[in-house]
Motif scaffolding. Structure first.
Motif, PDB file in Angstrom:
ATOM      1  N   SER A   1       0.800  -1.232  -0.035  1.00  0.00           N
ATOM      2  CA  SER A   1       0.052   0.014   0.020  1.00  0.00           C
ATOM      3  C   SER A   1       0.987   1.107  -0.039  1.00  0.00           C
ATOM      4  O   SER A   1       1.957   1.372   0.732  1.00  0.00           O
ATOM      5  CB  SER A   1      -0.767  -0.125   1.384  1.00  0.00           C
ATOM      6  OG  SER A   1      -1.538   1.128   1.110  1.00  0.00           O
ATOM      7  N   ARG A  53      -5.884  15.523  -5.847  1.00  0.00           N
ATOM      8  CA  ARG A  53      -6.693  14.698  -5.024  1.00  0.00           C
ATOM      9  C   ARG A  53      -6.835  13.223  -5.492  1.00  0.00           C
ATOM     10  O   ARG A  53      -6.695  13.113  -6.605  1.00  0.00           O
ATOM     11  CB  ARG A  53      -8.046  15.280  -4.883  1.00  0.00           C
ATOM     12  CG  ARG A  53      -8.319  16.564  -3.998  1.00  0.00           C
ATOM     13  CD  ARG A  53      -9.460  17.159  -3.694  1.00  0.00           C
ATOM     14  NE  ARG A  53      -9.663  18.150  -2.721  1.00  0.00           N
ATOM     15  CZ  ARG A  53      -9.494  19.412  -3.173  1.00  0.00           C
ATOM     16  NH1 ARG A  53      -9.295  19.691  -4.636  1.00  0.00           N
ATOM     17  NH2 ARG A  53      -9.643  20.362  -2.483  1.00  0.00           N
ATOM     18  N   ASP A  54      -6.925  12.358  -4.495  1.00  0.00           N
ATOM     19  CA  ASP A  54      -7.193  11.118  -5.006  1.00  0.00           C
ATOM     20  C   ASP A  54      -8.665  10.979  -4.999  1.00  0.00           C
ATOM     21  O   ASP A  54      -9.576  11.453  -4.077  1.00  0.00           O
ATOM     22  CB  ASP A  54      -6.719  10.038  -3.920  1.00  0.00           C
ATOM     23  CG  ASP A  54      -6.750   8.697  -4.040  1.00  0.00           C
ATOM     24  OD1 ASP A  54      -8.214   8.327  -4.440  1.00  0.00           O
ATOM     25  OD2 ASP A  54      -5.971   7.971  -3.879  1.00  0.00           O
ATOM     26  N   GLN A  65      -0.543   4.239   0.968  1.00  0.00           N
ATOM     27  CA  GLN A  65      -1.012   5.181   1.756  1.00  0.00           C
ATOM     28  C   GLN A  65      -0.561   4.925   3.180  1.00  0.00           C
ATOM     29  O   GLN A  65       0.037   3.884   3.373  1.00  0.00           O
ATOM     30  CB  GLN A  65      -2.522   5.038   1.803  1.00  0.00           C
ATOM     31  CG  GLN A  65      -3.277   5.056   0.547  1.00  0.00           C
ATOM     32  CD  GLN A  65      -4.881   5.088   0.514  1.00  0.00           C
ATOM     33  OE1 GLN A  65      -5.453   5.644   1.584  1.00  0.00           O
ATOM     34  NE2 GLN A  65      -5.440   4.477  -0.388  1.00  0.00           N
ATOM     35  N   GLY A 100     -10.725   8.540  -5.070  1.00  0.00           N
ATOM     36  CA  GLY A 100     -11.590   7.527  -4.187  1.00  0.00           C
ATOM     37  C   GLY A 100     -11.627   8.101  -2.713  1.00  0.00           C
ATOM     38  O   GLY A 100     -12.440   7.798  -1.955  1.00  0.00           O
ATOM     39  N   THR A 101     -10.576   8.644  -2.344  1.00  0.00           N
ATOM     40  CA  THR A 101     -10.624   8.926  -0.832  1.00  0.00           C
ATOM     41  C   THR A 101     -10.773  10.509  -0.564  1.00  0.00           C
ATOM     42  O   THR A 101     -10.794  10.956   0.731  1.00  0.00           O
ATOM     43  CB  THR A 101      -9.425   8.449  -0.164  1.00  0.00           C
ATOM     44  OG1 THR A 101      -8.118   9.253  -0.943  1.00  0.00           O
ATOM     45  CG2 THR A 101      -8.706   7.046  -0.476  1.00  0.00           C
ATOM     46  N   GLN A 102     -10.639  11.310  -1.671  1.00  0.00           N
ATOM     47  CA  GLN A 102     -10.734  12.650  -1.276  1.00  0.00           C
ATOM     48  C   GLN A 102      -9.541  13.246  -0.748  1.00  0.00           C
ATOM     49  O   GLN A 102      -9.532  14.534  -0.306  1.00  0.00           O
ATOM     50  CB  GLN A 102     -12.119  13.060  -0.756  1.00  0.00           C
ATOM     51  CG  GLN A 102     -13.203  12.834  -1.626  1.00  0.00           C
ATOM     52  CD  GLN A 102     -13.179  13.635  -3.162  1.00  0.00           C
ATOM     53  OE1 GLN A 102     -13.209  14.952  -3.195  1.00  0.00           O
ATOM     54  NE2 GLN A 102     -13.315  13.107  -4.362  1.00  0.00           N
ATOM     55  N   ARG A 103      -8.526  12.563  -0.312  1.00  0.00           N
ATOM     56  CA  ARG A 103      -7.202  13.261   0.053  1.00  0.00           C
ATOM     57  C   ARG A 103      -6.654  14.181  -0.998  1.00  0.00           C
ATOM     58  O   ARG A 103      -6.538  13.699  -2.168  1.00  0.00           O
ATOM     59  CB  ARG A 103      -6.339  11.810   0.330  1.00  0.00           C
ATOM     60  CG  ARG A 103      -6.704  11.126   1.737  1.00  0.00           C
ATOM     61  CD  ARG A 103      -5.627   9.959   2.028  1.00  0.00           C
ATOM     62  NE  ARG A 103      -5.249   9.408   0.850  1.00  0.00           N
ATOM     63  CZ  ARG A 103      -4.034   9.228   0.113  1.00  0.00           C
ATOM     64  NH1 ARG A 103      -3.048   9.886   0.677  1.00  0.00           N
ATOM     65  NH2 ARG A 103      -3.838   8.563  -0.929  1.00  0.00           N
ATOM     66  N   SER A 160      -5.464   4.030  -8.318  1.00  0.00           N
ATOM     67  CA  SER A 160      -6.137   5.209  -7.995  1.00  0.00           C
ATOM     68  C   SER A 160      -6.504   6.051  -9.250  1.00  0.00           C
ATOM     69  O   SER A 160      -5.783   6.040 -10.324  1.00  0.00           O
ATOM     70  CB  SER A 160      -5.260   6.139  -7.170  1.00  0.00           C
ATOM     71  OG  SER A 160      -5.058   5.600  -5.952  1.00  0.00           O
TER      72      SER A 160
END
Length: 328
Positions: free
Chosen positions: A160, A304-305, A162, A307-310, A279
């Protein structure tokens, strides 16, 4: 790229205490693999950063491991490239000869600041030592200045990208590096980007907002965006920022040729995270124009990502162009 031998003695690579006057100097020839409207130049700068830290901090950055034996990476957290109208990243072309002066500054056991200054070989002062007052307060026309703040990280979960965690190698030596005066610390600079998603001062009334937003969805490209250890390559973020800026540029009916002609005087990026290989990234760009010069713009890019909105990166570019040549 060709280089002259790095003038660092073998003992300097392993000594726990370093001479603070040490610098790494290179004389290089610009080749196709380090220039053009892409991220090749930034990739070369990143390699020089890892080489410089390896030379001055007693650790092999390219094969570093933490105390548990896991691979650890000197990840880019803040990256700045500042040039001038006569020497900027877009001005480099095949055969140019450059003198590169590099040095590291103490930021504790988990991070390091590396500075590079690029001058055209043979110009007056090209061989001068690094000078912090020049670098931050009085940059010279005709020099290109690069600032890298890096942190040691490793994966918290195998496979991962992340939630990367801090992890410095046990042989990383920082105690002998010169200290950086607090007024020059990049921490306040990148904290603004983290909280406000821009590097510009929002109170600055010298620039007014331009309408529109450049919005692009970008699935991570396994053939272009990923490095050799499966992380989103730091230099790819520069290409992603340009992709968003180009979308905004085209939205204003400006030509691709004019986009390539523009001069990037200054670009800052703060890396807030990485992305998994499957992603989809959302790139957004907005800009402001100088109240006195219609060809002087600041462009903010947020990555931004989806999927996660990070938010995984923030970049601000200061560019100048000829408004009358936009459609040419």
């Amino acid at each position: 790229m060709t280089t002259t031998p790095i003038p660092v003695t073998a003992s300097a690579l392993t000594a726990p205490a370093l001479d603070i006057r040490q610098e790494v100097k290179r004389t290089i020839t610009v080749r196709p693999g380090m220039c053009g409207p892409n991220s090749l130049f930034q990739g070369q700068l990143g390699d020089w950063t890892w080489e410089t830290v390896s030379a001055l901090c007693g650790t092999d950055v390219f094969a570093a491991r933490d105390t548990a034996g896991n691979p650890t990476y000197l990840a880019f957290y803040y990256f700045r490239v500042r040039g001038s109208r006569t020497l900027h990243q877009g001005a480099l072309t095949f055969g140019d000869r450059l003198t590169v002066t590099s040095g590291c500054y103490d930021q504790g056991s988990e991070s390091v600041l590396t500075l590079h200054r690029l001058d055209r070989t043979g110009t007056p002062g090209a061989d001068r030592p690094l000078d912090l007052a020049e670098f931050y307060d009085h940059p010279r026309e005709g020099s290109l200045y690069v600032e890298n703040f890096n942190r040691w990280v490793t994966r918290s979960t195998p496979g991962s990208n992340q939630d990367l965690v801090k992890a410095s190698p046990p042989d990383f030596r920082h105690e002998g590096l010169p200290a950086l005066p607090v007024r020059y610390s990049p921490r306040a600079v990148y904290r603004r980007a983290r909280s406000e998603h821009t590097f510009r001062d929002r109170a600055d009334r010298g620039y007014r907002p331009l309408p529109g937003i450049g919005l692009v969805e970008h699935p991570v490209d396994l053939t272009r965006d990923v490095n050799g250890v499966g992380l989103l390559y730091f230099a790819s973020y520069f290409a992603l920022a340009d992709k968003a800026a180009l979308a905004l540029w085209r939205q204003r009916d400006r030509s691709d040729a004019a986009f390539l002609r523009r001069t990037v005087l200054d670009q800052k990026i703060c890396y807030l995270g990485n992305a998994d290989l499957d992603s989809v990234l959302v790139l957004s760009a907005t800009s402001r124009v100088s109240a006195t010069d219609p060809g002087d713009e600041l462009t903010d890019v947020v990555i931004r990502d989806r999927g996660t909105q990070r938010v995984i990166a923030v970049s601000t570019l200061h560019t100048v162009h000829d408004p009358e040549g936009e459609a040419a």
